[in-house]
Design a protein around this motif. Sequence first.
Motif, PDB file in Angstrom:
ATOM      1  N   ASP A   1      49.922  43.714  46.707  1.00  0.00           N
ATOM      2  CA  ASP A   1      51.346  43.619  47.062  1.00  0.00           C
ATOM      3  C   ASP A   1      52.199  43.435  45.810  1.00  0.00           C
ATOM      4  OD1 ASP A   1      50.820  43.940  49.709  1.00  0.00           O
ATOM      5  OD2 ASP A   1      50.896  41.795  50.223  1.00  0.00           O
ATOM      6  N   ALA A   2      51.738  42.566  44.934  1.00  0.00           N
ATOM      7  CA  ALA A   2      52.498  42.330  43.705  1.00  0.00           C
ATOM      8  C   ALA A   2      52.564  43.601  42.859  1.00  0.00           C
ATOM      9  CB  ALA A   2      51.846  41.198  42.898  1.00  0.00           C
ATOM     10  N   MET A   3      51.458  44.330  42.822  1.00  0.00           N
ATOM     11  CA  MET A   3      51.427  45.558  42.025  1.00  0.00           C
ATOM     12  C   MET A   3      52.349  46.617  42.605  1.00  0.00           C
ATOM     13  SD  MET A   3      47.344  45.908  41.368  1.00  0.00           S
ATOM     14  CE  MET A   3      46.458  44.869  40.233  1.00  0.00           C
ATOM     15  N   LYS A   4      52.283  46.793  43.906  1.00  0.00           N
ATOM     16  CA  LYS A   4      53.093  47.836  44.535  1.00  0.00           C
ATOM     17  C   LYS A   4      54.583  47.523  44.474  1.00  0.00           C
ATOM     18  CE  LYS A   4      51.926  49.430  48.680  1.00  0.00           C
ATOM     19  NZ  LYS A   4      51.291  49.397  50.024  1.00  0.00           N
ATOM     20  N   SER A   5      54.909  46.248  44.529  1.00  0.00           N
ATOM     21  CA  SER A   5      56.325  45.902  44.661  1.00  0.00           C
ATOM     22  C   SER A   5      57.000  45.630  43.315  1.00  0.00           C
ATOM     23  CB  SER A   5      56.477  44.693  45.587  1.00  0.00           C
ATOM     24  OG  SER A   5      55.814  43.588  44.991  1.00  0.00           O
ATOM     25  N   CYS A   6      56.247  45.638  42.234  1.00  0.00           N
ATOM     26  CA  CYS A   6      56.912  45.396  40.951  1.00  0.00           C
ATOM     27  C   CYS A   6      57.677  46.656  40.538  1.00  0.00           C
ATOM     28  CB  CYS A   6      55.889  45.016  39.876  1.00  0.00           C
ATOM     29  SG  CYS A   6      54.867  46.374  39.311  1.00  0.00           S
ATOM     30  N   GLU A   7      58.548  46.489  39.536  1.00  0.00           N
ATOM     31  CA  GLU A   7      59.296  47.651  39.025  1.00  0.00           C
ATOM     32  C   GLU A   7      58.539  48.341  37.905  1.00  0.00           C
ATOM     33  OE1 GLU A   7      63.008  45.760  37.985  1.00  0.00           O
ATOM     34  OE2 GLU A   7      63.928  46.434  39.857  1.00  0.00           O
ATOM     35  N   PHE A   8      57.814  47.528  37.145  1.00  0.00           N
ATOM     36  CA  PHE A   8      57.044  48.072  36.022  1.00  0.00           C
ATOM     37  C   PHE A   8      55.877  47.133  35.782  1.00  0.00           C
ATOM     38  CE2 PHE A   8      57.222  50.775  32.089  1.00  0.00           C
ATOM     39  CZ  PHE A   8      56.107  50.240  31.458  1.00  0.00           C
ATOM     40  N   GLY A   9      54.686  47.634  35.990  1.00  0.00           N
ATOM     41  CA  GLY A   9      53.508  46.783  35.829  1.00  0.00           C
ATOM     42  C   GLY A   9      52.627  47.244  34.691  1.00  0.00           C
ATOM     43  N   VAL A  10      51.869  46.305  34.161  1.00  0.00           N
ATOM     44  CA  VAL A  10      50.931  46.653  33.100  1.00  0.00           C
ATOM     45  C   VAL A  10      49.651  45.838  33.263  1.00  0.00           C
ATOM     46  CG1 VAL A  10      51.924  44.965  31.486  1.00  0.00           C
ATOM     47  CG2 VAL A  10      50.564  46.857  30.589  1.00  0.00           C
ATOM     48  N   ILE A  11      48.536  46.493  33.003  1.00  0.00           N
ATOM     49  CA  ILE A  11      47.265  45.785  32.889  1.00  0.00           C
ATOM     50  C   ILE A  11      46.834  45.864  31.433  1.00  0.00           C
ATOM     51  CG2 ILE A  11      44.824  45.707  33.553  1.00  0.00           C
ATOM     52  CD1 ILE A  11      45.632  46.955  36.234  1.00  0.00           C
ATOM     53  N   PHE A  12      46.630  44.706  30.825  1.00  0.00           N
ATOM     54  CA  PHE A  12      46.027  44.656  29.506  1.00  0.00           C
ATOM     55  C   PHE A  12      44.535  44.413  29.693  1.00  0.00           C
ATOM     56  CE2 PHE A  12      50.429  43.349  28.491  1.00  0.00           C
ATOM     57  CZ  PHE A  12      50.709  44.267  27.497  1.00  0.00           C
ATOM     58  N   GLY A  13      43.725  45.362  29.235  1.00  0.00           N
ATOM     59  CA  GLY A  13      42.281  45.255  29.446  1.00  0.00           C
ATOM     60  C   GLY A  13      41.585  44.763  28.197  1.00  0.00           C
ATOM     61  N   GLY A  14      40.630  43.871  28.384  1.00  0.00           N
ATOM     62  CA  GLY A  14      39.937  43.312  27.232  1.00  0.00           C
ATOM     63  C   GLY A  14      38.450  43.583  27.270  1.00  0.00           C
ATOM     64  N   MET A  15      37.753  42.869  26.388  1.00  0.00           N
ATOM     65  CA  MET A  15      36.317  43.079  26.269  1.00  0.00           C
ATOM     66  C   MET A  15      35.561  42.501  27.457  1.00  0.00           C
ATOM     67  SD  MET A  15      35.624  42.916  22.207  1.00  0.00           S
ATOM     68  CE  MET A  15      36.253  41.274  21.964  1.00  0.00           C
ATOM     69  N   GLY A  16      36.279  41.763  28.304  1.00  0.00           N
ATOM     70  CA  GLY A  16      35.680  41.359  29.562  1.00  0.00           C
ATOM     71  C   GLY A  16      35.288  42.559  30.416  1.00  0.00           C
ATOM     72  N   LEU A  17      35.911  43.702  30.119  1.00  0.00           N
ATOM     73  CA  LEU A  17      35.550  44.919  30.852  1.00  0.00           C
ATOM     74  C   LEU A  17      34.521  45.764  30.117  1.00  0.00           C
ATOM     75  CD1 LEU A  17      39.124  45.994  32.050  1.00  0.00           C
ATOM     76  CD2 LEU A  17      37.369  44.778  33.337  1.00  0.00           C
ATOM     77  N   THR A  18      34.554  45.719  28.771  1.00  0.00           N
ATOM     78  CA  THR A  18      33.706  46.642  28.009  1.00  0.00           C
ATOM     79  C   THR A  18      32.359  46.048  27.627  1.00  0.00           C
ATOM     80  OG1 THR A  18      34.587  45.928  25.863  1.00  0.00           O
ATOM     81  CG2 THR A  18      35.757  47.695  26.984  1.00  0.00           C
ATOM     82  N   HIS A  19      32.261  44.700  27.634  1.00  0.00           N
ATOM     83  CA  HIS A  19      31.048  44.034  27.167  1.00  0.00           C
ATOM     84  C   HIS A  19      30.119  43.639  28.293  1.00  0.00           C
ATOM     85  CE1 HIS A  19      32.474  42.525  22.948  1.00  0.00           C
ATOM     86  NE2 HIS A  19      32.281  43.815  23.008  1.00  0.00           N
ATOM     87  N   THR A  20      30.449  44.060  29.467  1.00  0.00           N
ATOM     88  CA  THR A  20      29.743  43.538  30.627  1.00  0.00           C
ATOM     89  C   THR A  20      29.229  44.676  31.493  1.00  0.00           C
ATOM     90  OG1 THR A  20      29.982  42.015  32.460  1.00  0.00           O
ATOM     91  CG2 THR A  20      31.875  43.379  31.968  1.00  0.00           C
ATOM     92  N   ARG A  21      28.616  44.314  32.568  1.00  0.00           N
ATOM     93  CA  ARG A  21      28.058  45.303  33.480  1.00  0.00           C
ATOM     94  C   ARG A  21      29.074  46.404  33.821  1.00  0.00           C
ATOM     95  NH1 ARG A  21      25.273  43.655  39.147  1.00  0.00           N
ATOM     96  NH2 ARG A  21      27.392  43.078  39.666  1.00  0.00           N
ATOM     97  N   CYS A  22      28.615  47.610  33.887  1.00  0.00           N
ATOM     98  CA  CYS A  22      29.389  48.803  34.273  1.00  0.00           C
ATOM     99  C   CYS A  22      30.249  49.388  33.146  1.00  0.00           C
ATOM    100  CB  CYS A  22      30.289  48.576  35.501  1.00  0.00           C
ATOM    101  SG  CYS A  22      29.381  48.053  36.950  1.00  0.00           S
TER     102      CYS A  22
END
Lengths: 566, 433, 126
Positions: free
Chosen positions: B241-262
Motif C-alpha cells: 500500500d505504501a509503495m503504490k500510494s507514494c508519489e516517488f519511491g526508491v529501493i536502495f539495495g545492499g549486500m544483504g541481497l547479493t551476499h546471501t541465498r539467491c
Amino acid sequence: MTILIKNGVVFDPAQGIDGEKMDIAIDGDKFVEDVSSPDEVIDAGGRMVVPGGVELHTHIAGGKVNAGRIMRPEDGRKGRIPRGKLTRACSGFSVLNTFATAYTYARMGYTTTFEAAMPPLLARHTHEEFEDTPITDKGALVLLDNNWMTIEYAKSGDLDKLAAYVSWMSEASKAYGIKIVNPGGTEAWGWGKNCSINDPVPGFDVTPKEIIKALAQVNEDLGLPHSIHIHCNDLGHPGNFETTIETYEAVKDIKPSSDRQVMHATHTQFHSYGGSNWGDFESKADEIAKYINKNDHITIDLGVVMFCDTTTMTADGPMEYSLHTLSRRKWSNHDVELETGSGIIPVAYSPKIGVNAIQWAIGLELALLITDPWKMALTTDHPNGCPFTFYPEIIALLMSKAKRESMLETVSEAVGKRALIATIDRELTWSDIITMTRAGPAKILGMSDTKGSLKVGADADLAIYDIMPESFDPTKDYKTIEDKLMRTVYTIKGGEIVVRDGEITATPHGRTFWVNPAGKKAEAARDGMLEDLERMFRDYYTVSMANYPVQDEYIPHGVEIRTEVN
Amino acid sequence: MAAETVSNVVCPLCGCLCDDIEVIVEDGKISNVKKACPLGKNKIMGHDRIKAPMIRENGEFKEVSYDDVIEKSAQILAQAKRPLLYGWASLICEAQRKGVELAEEIGALIDTTASVCHGSTVVGVQGRGAPGCTLGEIKNRADLVIYWGCNPQEAHPRHRARYAHSVKGMYRPNGKNDRKVFVIDVRETKTAKVADEFVKIDPGYDYMAFSALRTILAGHADVVPDTVGGVAKEKLVEMVDAMKSCEFGVIFGGMGLTHTRCRYKNLENVISLVDELNAHTKFTLIPMRGHYNVNGSGHSLAWLTGYPFAIDFSRGYAWYNPGETTSNDLLMRREVDAMMAIAGDPGAHFPGESLRHMAKIPLIQIDPYANPTTELADIVIPTAVSGVEVDGTAYRMDGVPIRTRKVVETEYLTDEEVLERILTRVRELKGGN
Amino acid sequence: MKEVILITGRTLKQGSNLENKMSDAYFDAAARCEMNENLLTRIGASVGDAVKVSTRFGEVVVNAEKDDGLPDGHIFIPMGPWANAIVDPDTGGVGTPTFKGVPANIEKTDGAVLSVKDLIARYREG
C-alpha cells in the motif's frame, strides 16, 4: 604528408560534382588544389571517391549507451573480434564497445560522428568515452529542454537569461549544440507521467511548445552553428504525425541566424505515425514529406527501422517504459536530477509484425517522398531503428526498387494496406545518397566549411568505395552496394589513411568540437542567471557547482568554436 | 604556519562520493578534514604508508626501487599463462582504462571488487534491467525510501542526510517529515533505528518476500501465506500500500541481497517489483555501491570491453562469464598462475579458500597502504592515493561522474604511471620473444 | 556450543580503518563477534571474552561483543579476514561467495585471537 588520389569518379554534392572523373589532392589535414610530387599516390582506378561520411545523430558514447552495454552482455557477444596489431578487442552488435564503434564507422567511410544526447550532469562520461573512441571527429548535443532552469525561463519568457544559461551550459558540458527530447515529457516522467506538446508540464505552468520556441529563439540569438535538434513529443504514438507537424509549425516564424534550418527534427520515422492505436496504426510519411517539401525551415533525419534485435535508448523515459510494457524483456531507466532522463530496452523488430513492418516502410518512404536530399540525413538513430551497420542495406533499398520488391515479399501484409512503400517508384541516385550522408548533414550541423565536401580548404576526410559508378547499375546490382559500402578501399581522416582494403591502418584520436557562445547576447544577463543557477545547486543538485563543469582534462583533443553575437 | 582550506573536495571512500568536503592543508600536509563522515575523514587524513617498493626474498620483504618492482612485475605478467588483474575500485577511471589495456596486452583476466560486492546486482540487471535515477531525484521527489539489506548509517554515513532522508528537496521542503523510510534487514541495524519502520526478515528470505510483494501488488494477496520469511502478511500488504500510494519511491539495495541465498535472483525479483510498481506510480532502484569508484570500474570496463567485470582476454577478445571468470572461482579452481591486486584487498575480503591459492602464486600488490594482501604479496608497489594526491574521474553509486581533486603533492608514483610503465615493459618483453 | 547463523558486513569502525588494516584499531573493529545478550548468556560468555566460531569451512577465534539489534541465534562478524576465515566460499555460480547466512557454531574458548599477520600466515602454510 601529401596525397594525390587519381582517376576517382568523384561525387561531391556541395560543389555540384556528380560522378566526374577527377583527381583529389591532400596536403596535411586539408584538401588542396594540387600537390607536386605527392608522398603517396592512390590510383582509384575509376572507383567512387566521396567525402568522409558525416553522422549527425547517433548514440555511441555516454551513460545510456553504457547502460545498454552493461544490461546486454548477450549483445556484446555478437560482435567479438580479437585485438589486432593496431586495434583493440571489439564487442557488440547494437551496443558496441567504443573501439568497435570507431573501427566500424571508419571502415564504412564515416569520419565524423555526433553523439545526439548528452545529459549535462553526465557530460564527463560522454567525453571520457569519446577519448576511447578513436579516428572520427566528434561532437555531442546537450540535453537542455527538460532542465528546470530552461523550463523556468521559458515560463517567465526571460530569453536573455536563457541565452546566458545555454551559453554557460554549452561551455560547462563542452557541447556542440542544443538537443531537445520530448520537452516537458521527461520532466513529467519524474512523476511517472508524460506530456504532449500543449500539455502543461507538471509542477511548471508552461507547455512543451513554449519550451521549444524559447530554445529555438535563443539558439538563433546566440548564432549557434547548428539549429535546435529535436526529438518531438509523442514519439512512437499512433497518430503522432499531427504533433510532429505542430512542432514544425511552432518555429516557422523564427529567423535562422545562418544559411540553414531553424529546427532539425530527428528520427522522423518514429514521428510519422497515423491511426489511433496499434490496430489501425498507419504510415503518415506522405503528410510529413508534404510539409517538408513545402517548407524550408525544417530538416529531418530518417531514423530507419530494419529488422533485427537491437537496443533502443533515449532520453525519452516515458516512451521507453511504455514500449517496455509491450515486451517486458528488461528495462533500464535513468532520470537525471533537474535535467533529463533516459530509458533503454532491447527491441526485436520483426518483419512479420505489422507495426514493425510499417515502421520499416515509413523510414524508407520519407526518403523517397522528400524531394530535396539536402533536407534529410540518413540515420537509423543508431541503435534505435537498427545499428548503423545497416546503412549499406538501407542505401540499397533506397536506390533499387527491385531490392524493395524482393524485401516486400517477406514482410507483413499490413505494409500493403497501411503504408505507401509499395506504390513508390523513385530510386535515389548516388548524388542523393552522398548528399544525405555527407554534404547534407554537414550543412545541417553548420559545418559545411570543413566537413562533407572535398573542396579546397575542407578537412581531408574521404572515402573510396570499390564501386565503379560509370559501369554500375545500383537499381539492379543492389547486393554489391550492400557488400561494398561496408568496407572502403580507403578511408582518409584528416589527411591520414585510416583504412586500406577494409582494414584499419591507423587509429589517431579524433577531435571533439564544442561551441563556446560569447558576445553580448550570451553575456548580458549572465549575472542574474548565475544567481538563479547558484540557487539550483545550493538547494536541488547533489553535486557542487564548483565540481560541475567538465574540466579541460576531458577534452584533450577539443576544438573550440567561438560564436559571438552582439 | 598558514593553513589553506581546499573546498569542494570529493571524498574517495564510499559510493556516495560526497563532493563538499573541506580539507585543511598546512605546510603541504593535511591537518584536518571537515564535513566528511568518519570513514571519509580517516581516509583523507591518511595512515601509515608503505614506505618503498618491496620484493619478498626468502619470506622477508626487501625495500627496492620502483624500477626493480616494475621490471619484476612485468616479467611475471609477461610470462604468466593465466594472470588475474583484480581490484580497480579505489582508484580513478584513468588508471582503470590503463589496466584494461594491460589486460588486453597480456591476455589476462580482469575483475573488480564488484565480484564480491554488487556483481550479483549487475547480473540481476542483465536479467531484468536497471530502473534507476540519480540521487538528486530522490532528494527532490522521493516520499518513500526503502533501505533493503543495507546499512548506510555504518557503510554510507552521509547518505541519508545528503540524498535520501533528512535532506530537503524541491518537492520535499520539509525533508524527513515529507518522507517515509522503511528498513528491511535481518537485524536491527543503526539504520533500522532511525527509520520510520523496521521490518525484520529471516536471512535468505528476500526472494520470497519480493515474490510475496509482487503477488500482493498483482491483486492476489489471498494466496500469500500468513508469514513470509518471518514477515507477517499484514506487514507485506501495508508495504505494498505504501509503495503504490507514494508519489516517488526508491529501493536502495545492499549486500544483504547479493551476499546471501539467491544472489542475482534476489535482484531480478526486486527489479521486477520496481518495474511493476511503475504501472502505479514512479519507482526506482539504486544499488548502494561500496567503494567510491567501483561503479566507475564497471563503466570504464563496459565501454572498453563491452562488459562490466569478470572479463577474460585469453582469447584475444573479451569473454565474460560470471561464475567462471570471477576471481574467487578462478582462484578456487587453482587456475590463476599470477595475480595483481590493485586498489582492492582480496587478502581481507576473499574467503580463506581463495587465499590459499593466492599464497602459492606470484602476487603483485599495488596500493598505498599495507593490508592483509601485503602479507601474501611477493611484490609490493606503493602508489599515490587517488582522490587525495591524484585527481581523476570517479562514478558515484548513481552513475554521476565527478572529478576528484588533488589536495596535496606526493612523491609516490600514481597507479596510472605504474601501470603505464609495466605495460611498456611487458610490450618490450613480449616483443623480444 | 550453540548453532547460529553467521552474518558478515560493514561497520563504521571497520570502514574507518579500511586503509589501516594492520592497526590495533582495525583489529578491535574486525576481530569481533556480535550477538545479543541472550546468546552471550547461553554460551556463558561476557563482552570481551574469546569465542570460537566454526563453520564447515573453518574456525576462527574472535572477541565477543554485545548488540541487541541481533535476533536470537544470529551472530555478526564485521567483514574482514576473521569473518572470511569461516564464510562459505560457494559463489552460487555468479562469483560472489556466501558472506551472509552461513550456519555456524559458537562457543566460549580459551584460545587466542590471532593478529592479522598470524591469521594470514596460516594460508601461506597450507
